[in-house]
Design a protein around this motif. Structure first.
Motif, mmCIF file in Angstrom:
data_model
loop_
_atom_site.group_PDB
_atom_site.id
_atom_site.type_symbol
_atom_site.label_atom_id
_atom_site.label_comp_id
_atom_site.label_asym_id
_atom_site.label_seq_id
_atom_site.Cartn_x
_atom_site.Cartn_y
_atom_site.Cartn_z
ATOM 1 N N GLU A 98 33.501 45.522 42.896
ATOM 2 C CA GLU A 98 34.472 45.048 42.107
ATOM 3 C C GLU A 98 35.500 43.793 42.560
ATOM 4 O O GLU A 98 35.851 43.780 43.716
ATOM 5 N N VAL A 99 35.733 42.785 41.513
ATOM 6 C CA VAL A 99 36.107 41.714 41.960
ATOM 7 C C VAL A 99 37.551 41.525 40.876
ATOM 8 O O VAL A 99 37.214 41.339 39.695
ATOM 9 N N ILE A 100 38.781 41.545 41.473
ATOM 10 C CA ILE A 100 40.120 41.714 40.608
ATOM 11 C C ILE A 100 40.473 40.194 40.631
ATOM 12 O O ILE A 100 40.893 40.016 41.926
ATOM 13 N N TRP A 101 40.974 39.590 39.512
ATOM 14 C CA TRP A 101 41.565 38.527 39.607
ATOM 15 C C TRP A 101 43.044 38.434 38.863
ATOM 16 O O TRP A 101 43.148 38.989 37.806
ATOM 17 N N GLU A 102 43.812 37.893 39.586
ATOM 18 C CA GLU A 102 45.318 37.955 38.971
ATOM 19 C C GLU A 102 45.539 36.469 38.974
ATOM 20 O O GLU A 102 46.055 35.855 39.807
ATOM 21 N N PRO A 103 45.403 35.740 37.798
ATOM 22 C CA PRO A 103 45.499 34.300 37.431
ATOM 23 C C PRO A 103 46.862 33.676 37.202
ATOM 24 O O PRO A 103 47.079 32.364 37.158
ATOM 25 N N LEU A 138 33.334 31.655 38.915
ATOM 26 C CA LEU A 138 33.925 32.754 39.645
ATOM 27 C C LEU A 138 33.501 33.995 38.926
ATOM 28 O O LEU A 138 33.966 34.457 37.728
ATOM 29 N N ALA A 139 32.835 34.971 39.674
ATOM 30 C CA ALA A 139 32.502 36.168 38.878
ATOM 31 C C ALA A 139 33.413 37.364 39.022
ATOM 32 O O ALA A 139 33.381 38.157 40.175
ATOM 33 N N ALA A 140 34.393 37.172 38.373
ATOM 34 C CA ALA A 140 35.480 38.341 38.310
ATOM 35 C C ALA A 140 35.033 39.474 37.432
ATOM 36 O O ALA A 140 34.467 39.332 36.278
ATOM 37 N N THR A 141 35.054 40.534 37.986
ATOM 38 C CA THR A 141 34.778 41.824 37.388
ATOM 39 C C THR A 141 35.937 42.021 36.284
ATOM 40 O O THR A 141 35.863 42.446 35.097
ATOM 41 N N TRP A 142 37.254 42.066 36.833
ATOM 42 C CA TRP A 142 38.467 42.463 35.895
ATOM 43 C C TRP A 142 39.488 41.402 36.187
ATOM 44 O O TRP A 142 39.747 40.692 37.373
ATOM 45 N N ILE A 200 38.757 37.562 28.370
ATOM 46 C CA ILE A 200 37.572 38.103 27.878
ATOM 47 C C ILE A 200 36.377 37.511 28.050
ATOM 48 O O ILE A 200 35.388 38.121 28.350
ATOM 49 N N ALA A 201 36.591 35.946 27.965
ATOM 50 C CA ALA A 201 35.202 35.284 28.136
ATOM 51 C C ALA A 201 34.465 35.506 29.435
ATOM 52 O O ALA A 201 33.430 35.159 29.369
ATOM 53 N N ILE A 202 35.066 35.236 30.526
ATOM 54 C CA ILE A 202 34.826 35.134 31.579
ATOM 55 C C ILE A 202 34.580 36.377 32.766
ATOM 56 O O ILE A 202 34.119 36.429 33.799
ATOM 57 N N THR A 203 35.008 37.564 32.333
ATOM 58 C CA THR A 203 35.005 38.801 33.092
ATOM 59 C C THR A 203 33.665 39.644 32.710
ATOM 60 O O THR A 203 33.294 39.548 31.703
ATOM 61 N N SER A 204 33.326 40.329 33.695
ATOM 62 C CA SER A 204 31.839 41.156 33.509
ATOM 63 C C SER A 204 32.449 42.485 32.875
ATOM 64 O O SER A 204 31.680 43.199 32.112
#
Length: 226
Positions: A53-58, A99-103, A121-125
């Motif tokens: 899992e890759v979590i992104w906080e932008p 950037l392969a963000a899971t969440w 919504i568009a870029i997360t898996s």
């Protein structure tokens, strides 16, 4: 996947350079993020801390949320449009790299939160969750967003989550409510849930005070809740 550092350096509070009226920076209390992970992200959304899992906080600011997410998730990307000194300096809404963000879990600026939601919504898996005020749920813009992308879950805090402009106040108070709006790809909408009371006392740690409440050399922003 773009090469990046998995961890950011802690910003000292005296380095803040943001003009008071430029950005919407209301740090999330550490306990509120821990409560989200404990009651929502893990058991309800399925973000269980798997190494893949890759979590992104932008909208990471000084790292109040991203740093706490790293207590439970092995890979957390932190970024912000402003150079607060923590994480990468990236404009999330203009981001077009791979950037392969899971969440994506974030407390976005209020006025662009709908755009943040659409992008996440568009870029997360797997999906995303945004921490917002209940008033954010209204207006035609949000109606169109929810019609196109029905949220999977609304998760409300029973107790108030005090947020102050430019800083975390451990003893702060507020009359403002907050909730998480969560999307999970492929999951149908379900009934809302409530994060139980008592989390502020239970999940605030002594080291949080030392970490986030160092004296600042510059005047802090006014005591205004969003």
């Amino acid at each position: 996947m773009t090469a990046m550092l998995p961890f950011g350096a802690r910003a000292i509070m005296s380095s803040r350079q943001e003009p008071p009226d430029s950005l919407d920076f209301f740090p999330t209390p550490p306990w509120a993020t821990r409560a989200f992970v404990r009651y929502v992200a893990g058991p309800e959304l399925g973000a269980i801390g798997d190494p893949s899992e890759v979590i992104w906080e932008p909208a990471c600011g000084e790292g109040h949320m991203a740093s706490v997410l790293r207590e439970s998730y092995p890979y957390v990307i932190a970024s912000d449009i402003h150079p607060y000194g923590y994480g990468h300096v990236w404009d999330f809404l203009s981001w077009d790299d791979d950037l392969a963000a899971t969440w994506i879990f974030t407390n976005p600026p209020f006025n662009v939160a709908a755009a943040f939601a659409r992008k996440a919504i568009a870029i997360t898996s797997r999906g995303c969750a945004l921490l917002v005020r209940p008033s954010w749920l209204h207006t035609i813009e949000r109606y169109e967003l929810f019609r196109e992308h029905p949220p999977h879950l609304f998760a409300y805090y029973v107790e108030r989550v005090p947020m102050h402009r430019g800083r975390w106040e451990p003893e702060g108070s507020t009359a403002t409510d907050y909730l998480w709006v969560c999307w999970v790809h492929g999951a149908d909408p379900r009934a809302p849930m409530w994060i139980p009371p008592g989390q502020r006392k239970l999940l605030t740690r002594p080291e949080d005070i030392h970490r986030w409440c160092k004296p600042a050399d510059l005047p802090l922003f006014g005591e205004v809740s969003p």
